[in-house]
Design a protein around this motif. Sequence first.
Motif, mmCIF file in Angstrom:
data_model
loop_
_atom_site.group_PDB
_atom_site.id
_atom_site.type_symbol
_atom_site.label_atom_id
_atom_site.label_comp_id
_atom_site.label_asym_id
_atom_site.label_seq_id
_atom_site.Cartn_x
_atom_site.Cartn_y
_atom_site.Cartn_z
ATOM 1 N N THR A 110 -16.316 29.826 -12.427
ATOM 2 C CA THR A 110 -15.728 29.333 -11.184
ATOM 3 C C THR A 110 -15.501 27.830 -11.246
ATOM 4 O O THR A 110 -16.428 27.066 -11.545
ATOM 5 C CB THR A 110 -16.632 29.670 -9.985
ATOM 6 O OG1 THR A 110 -16.798 31.081 -9.893
ATOM 7 C CG2 THR A 110 -16.027 29.154 -8.685
ATOM 8 N N ASN A 111 -14.273 27.454 -10.972
ATOM 9 C CA ASN A 111 -13.910 26.040 -10.937
ATOM 10 C C ASN A 111 -13.702 25.605 -9.488
ATOM 11 O O ASN A 111 -12.808 26.116 -8.814
ATOM 12 C CB ASN A 111 -12.619 25.801 -11.726
ATOM 13 C CG ASN A 111 -12.758 26.139 -13.195
ATOM 14 O OD1 ASN A 111 -13.161 25.319 -14.001
ATOM 15 N ND2 ASN A 111 -12.423 27.377 -13.552
ATOM 16 N N PRO A 112 -14.516 24.677 -8.971
ATOM 17 C CA PRO A 112 -14.312 24.177 -7.605
ATOM 18 C C PRO A 112 -13.019 23.360 -7.527
ATOM 19 O O PRO A 112 -12.814 22.441 -8.303
ATOM 20 C CB PRO A 112 -15.540 23.284 -7.362
ATOM 21 C CG PRO A 112 -16.545 23.704 -8.398
ATOM 22 C CD PRO A 112 -15.742 24.125 -9.584
ATOM 23 N N VAL B 37 -19.168 19.455 0.367
ATOM 24 C CA VAL B 37 -19.182 20.712 -0.373
ATOM 25 C C VAL B 37 -18.156 21.701 0.185
ATOM 26 O O VAL B 37 -17.458 22.392 -0.568
ATOM 27 C CB VAL B 37 -20.590 21.343 -0.347
ATOM 28 C CG1 VAL B 37 -20.569 22.725 -1.002
ATOM 29 C CG2 VAL B 37 -21.592 20.450 -1.046
ATOM 30 N N TYR C 201 -14.279 22.313 -0.908
ATOM 31 C CA TYR C 201 -13.866 22.918 -2.161
ATOM 32 C C TYR C 201 -13.779 24.437 -2.042
ATOM 33 O O TYR C 201 -14.563 25.062 -1.329
ATOM 34 C CB TYR C 201 -14.846 22.558 -3.280
ATOM 35 C CG TYR C 201 -14.841 21.093 -3.636
ATOM 36 C CD1 TYR C 201 -14.056 20.607 -4.671
ATOM 37 C CD2 TYR C 201 -15.619 20.187 -2.905
ATOM 38 C CE1 TYR C 201 -14.053 19.249 -4.991
ATOM 39 C CE2 TYR C 201 -15.610 18.832 -3.216
ATOM 40 C CZ TYR C 201 -14.820 18.372 -4.256
ATOM 41 O OH TYR C 201 -14.809 17.032 -4.558
ATOM 42 N N GLY D 97 -13.583 27.863 -4.569
ATOM 43 C CA GLY D 97 -13.802 28.279 -5.950
ATOM 44 C C GLY D 97 -12.697 29.176 -6.482
ATOM 45 O O GLY D 97 -12.322 30.152 -5.848
ATOM 46 N N ILE E 239 -20.637 28.055 -12.617
ATOM 47 C CA ILE E 239 -19.820 26.957 -12.123
ATOM 48 C C ILE E 239 -19.496 25.996 -13.270
ATOM 49 O O ILE E 239 -20.380 25.594 -14.027
ATOM 50 C CB ILE E 239 -20.533 26.177 -11.004
ATOM 51 C CG1 ILE E 239 -20.839 27.095 -9.823
ATOM 52 C CG2 ILE E 239 -19.682 24.995 -10.538
ATOM 53 C CD1 ILE E 239 -19.618 27.647 -9.139
ATOM 54 N N LYS E 240 -18.210 25.655 -13.367
ATOM 55 C CA LYS E 240 -17.794 24.645 -14.333
ATOM 56 C C LYS E 240 -17.442 23.376 -13.574
ATOM 57 O O LYS E 240 -16.567 23.371 -12.706
ATOM 58 C CB LYS E 240 -16.580 25.136 -15.131
ATOM 59 C CG LYS E 240 -16.165 24.167 -16.240
ATOM 60 C CD LYS E 240 -15.019 24.739 -17.072
ATOM 61 C CE LYS E 240 -14.647 23.791 -18.211
ATOM 62 N NZ LYS E 240 -13.549 24.343 -19.029
ATOM 63 N N TRP E 241 -18.123 22.285 -13.903
ATOM 64 C CA TRP E 241 -17.921 21.021 -13.197
ATOM 65 C C TRP E 241 -18.074 19.850 -14.166
ATOM 66 O O TRP E 241 -19.097 19.697 -14.802
ATOM 67 C CB TRP E 241 -18.935 20.902 -12.053
ATOM 68 C CG TRP E 241 -18.804 19.663 -11.232
ATOM 69 C CD1 TRP E 241 -19.616 18.578 -11.253
ATOM 70 C CD2 TRP E 241 -17.793 19.386 -10.251
ATOM 71 N NE1 TRP E 241 -19.198 17.637 -10.357
ATOM 72 C CE2 TRP E 241 -18.065 18.102 -9.719
ATOM 73 C CE3 TRP E 241 -16.696 20.097 -9.780
ATOM 74 C CZ2 TRP E 241 -17.275 17.518 -8.742
ATOM 75 C CZ3 TRP E 241 -15.905 19.512 -8.802
ATOM 76 C CH2 TRP E 241 -16.196 18.247 -8.294
ATOM 77 N N LYS E 242 -17.002 19.110 -14.298
ATOM 78 C CA LYS E 242 -16.983 17.938 -15.180
ATOM 79 C C LYS E 242 -17.414 18.290 -16.602
ATOM 80 O O LYS E 242 -18.204 17.577 -17.226
ATOM 81 C CB LYS E 242 -17.868 16.828 -14.614
ATOM 82 C CG LYS E 242 -17.347 16.250 -13.292
ATOM 83 C CD LYS E 242 -18.195 15.094 -12.805
ATOM 84 C CE LYS E 242 -17.617 14.494 -11.519
ATOM 85 N NZ LYS E 242 -18.429 13.360 -11.018
ATOM 86 N N GLU F 278 -19.328 20.621 -17.669
ATOM 87 C CA GLU F 278 -20.615 21.301 -17.776
ATOM 88 C C GLU F 278 -20.548 22.661 -17.088
ATOM 89 O O GLU F 278 -19.819 22.846 -16.107
ATOM 90 C CB GLU F 278 -21.724 20.453 -17.133
ATOM 91 C CG GLU F 278 -21.914 19.075 -17.760
ATOM 92 C CD GLU F 278 -22.447 19.148 -19.183
ATOM 93 O OE1 GLU F 278 -23.183 20.130 -19.480
ATOM 94 O OE2 GLU F 278 -22.153 18.247 -19.983
ATOM 95 N N SER G 281 -22.897 25.765 -15.375
ATOM 96 C CA SER G 281 -24.208 26.062 -14.793
ATOM 97 C C SER G 281 -24.760 27.388 -15.291
ATOM 98 O O SER G 281 -24.073 28.147 -15.994
ATOM 99 C CB SER G 281 -24.085 26.102 -13.264
ATOM 100 O OG SER G 281 -23.378 27.276 -12.866
#
Length: 277
Positions: A102-104, A115, A118, A120, A227-230, A232, A234
């Motif tokens: 999931t990309n926010p 939060v 955003y 997803g 979760i994909k964020w910057k 990275e 999770s």
Amino acid sequence: MEDLSVPKDNNYDNTFLELSTVRTNAIDLIYDNINIDLEPLSETEIIEAIGKLNTGKATDEFGISTEHLKTARSILSPIFTSIFNQIIATKQIPLFFKTGITNPVLKKLKDPTLVESYRGITVTPTITKLFEYVLLPRLTKNFIQADMQFGFTEGLSMLIAAFLVTECKSESKHVTIKPLYMIAVDSQTAFDVVSHIILLDKLYECGIHPKLWSIVKYLYTDMSSKIKWKGEISDKFPIQQGECDNIWSPFLSPILKVYINNVLNAVSSNKNKWNQT
């Protein structure tokens, strides 16, 4: 995103949810004890489904893209035919079919520090999308769509719905001289809170094949996402409600197809009574 995947609406109709739970559990028990043959998937169906996959999309978490399947369709189609038929026969869904990244994505004109700003967007495995495309025609075979459905319908669009609203306003003002009442519902966020239990209950009412019903049930069991964020990623967390941004959303979405269908039919059947008020 993890919090959003957990049901917590205190204002929900729990009686209806409990009734749906009892019924789906009974349906599941019955279907587990009967053996109704389903025509095996053909290699032609696999090839046609591969052809319908959209290109130019991001690769999944395994590095597989639509282009890979299209390039090697002649080699892969008999393999997928065998695998998919085995999945349907045994009702054993591989766990990786039910995962996603999931990309926010920041909503338009929203505060990036909040939060809730955003939404997803989940990238599911390419092979899962293929499996869904193959089954979609069979799932929708017995579904009778209400005439008032416009979203995600071939040959129709929301522009047509907007045109009808404009015409109603014009007629109310210049012809009938009657007050016109309209209700607009922002249903976009409903994708995130779809009840899987009620979804299965509605699909049963559509009369889909028992094996296909069971496949949908197991696809929605033990779903998870990361979760994909910057750059990275999770740890995975369970998805207990909502759609996983897959190709079935137009058909299974409670707000656009199955869930709202009965409401639209009720509106249509009572329009003459409402016109008299």
